[in-house]
Scaffold this motif. Sequence first.
Motif, PDB file in Angstrom:
ATOM      1  N   UNK A 102       0.827  -1.207   0.000  1.00  0.00           N
ATOM      2  CA  UNK A 102       0.000   0.000   0.000  1.00  0.00           C
ATOM      3  C   UNK A 102       0.864   1.261   0.000  1.00  0.00           C
ATOM      4  N   UNK A 103       2.010   1.175   0.644  1.00  0.00           N
ATOM      5  CA  UNK A 103       2.934   2.311   0.669  1.00  0.00           C
ATOM      6  C   UNK A 103       3.479   2.562  -0.738  1.00  0.00           C
ATOM      7  N   UNK A 157      12.933   2.982  -1.865  1.00  0.00           N
ATOM      8  CA  UNK A 157      12.159   3.262  -0.653  1.00  0.00           C
ATOM      9  C   UNK A 157      12.704   2.472   0.531  1.00  0.00           C
ATOM     10  N   UNK A 158      13.037   1.227   0.289  1.00  0.00           N
ATOM     11  CA  UNK A 158      13.585   0.389   1.358  1.00  0.00           C
ATOM     12  C   UNK A 158      14.901   0.968   1.880  1.00  0.00           C
ATOM     13  N   UNK A 202       1.070  10.151   2.526  1.00  0.00           N
ATOM     14  CA  UNK A 202       0.711   9.569   3.813  1.00  0.00           C
ATOM     15  C   UNK A 202      -0.807   9.484   3.967  1.00  0.00           C
ATOM     16  N   UNK A 203      -1.507  10.511   3.506  1.00  0.00           N
ATOM     17  CA  UNK A 203      -2.971  10.468   3.571  1.00  0.00           C
ATOM     18  C   UNK A 203      -3.515   9.321   2.727  1.00  0.00           C
ATOM     19  N   UNK A 204      -2.965   9.146   1.538  1.00  0.00           N
ATOM     20  CA  UNK A 204      -3.392   8.056   0.662  1.00  0.00           C
ATOM     21  C   UNK A 204      -3.078   6.704   1.291  1.00  0.00           C
ATOM     22  N   UNK A 224       6.717   1.352   7.330  1.00  0.00           N
ATOM     23  CA  UNK A 224       5.669   0.801   6.471  1.00  0.00           C
ATOM     24  C   UNK A 224       5.946  -0.623   6.036  1.00  0.00           C
ATOM     25  N   UNK A 225       7.223  -1.009   5.971  1.00  0.00           N
ATOM     26  CA  UNK A 225       7.544  -2.370   5.557  1.00  0.00           C
ATOM     27  C   UNK A 225       7.066  -3.378   6.582  1.00  0.00           C
ATOM     28  N   UNK A 226       6.865  -2.916   7.819  1.00  0.00           N
ATOM     29  CA  UNK A 226       6.427  -3.814   8.881  1.00  0.00           C
ATOM     30  C   UNK A 226       4.951  -3.657   9.183  1.00  0.00           C
TER      31      UNK A 226
END
Length: 232
Positions: A102-103, A157-158, A202-204, A224-226
């Motif tokens: 989702x992120x 991103x990671x 972040x809102x999305x 977010x990965x967790x």
Amino acid sequence: MQVPRLIATLLLLSSLAFAAEIAELRNGFTIRHRTREMHEGSVRLYIDDQKKSFVDLPAAEVTGFSSEPDPIASRQQSTTSPAKSTGQIVSEASVKHGVDSDFIQSVIKQESAGNAKAVSRSGARGLMQLMPGTASQLGVKDSFSPEQNVHGGARYLRELLERYNGDAVKTLAAYNAGPRAVARYNGVPPYRETQRYVQRVIREYNNSKRHTKTKTASTSRKHPALGGSAAK
């Protein structure tokens, strides 16, 4: 020439020739072939594309012709894998790089609105709007390839999430304005574009979590990965 005696041989040859046409004979047999030539009182059927194998028949023995789909093309169509959807690619990238799907989707929506051919004024390309230099560092050879672009963006991103100890806000700010800008201001730089970008992603992301009911919205900065929601 005895036509029936030739049928077995012709059928064997035609099975190797991937014929595109069928000759229908008066005796009920058929002959698959690639092309044909009509001569006075006879017809020549070419069994292969090179026209090395052929058979001559009295025109009176042929009652008609019909088309047959090329088996090679049919096999190619049946064995060719359909193009992956963006959702499938994101799911695979999520698993491989350990970033919440989702992120990733939220970043894609803000970056390109799902347009794999998008190009920004600054030269960023593809679904996750990778700059040429960044794409090269990530091993992305074709930024317009959805699969390469998403995997490259997810990997980036990671790396940023690990760099900022799971801080999604700093990660997004760096993704948009660059790590140097984040380091200079020790957080989200005072750029209107970057501030709005971080807020929208972040809102999305939080809306996606609420919509799927997989996680409850919160004000934490959990990686977010967790899982979990990013800070607003």
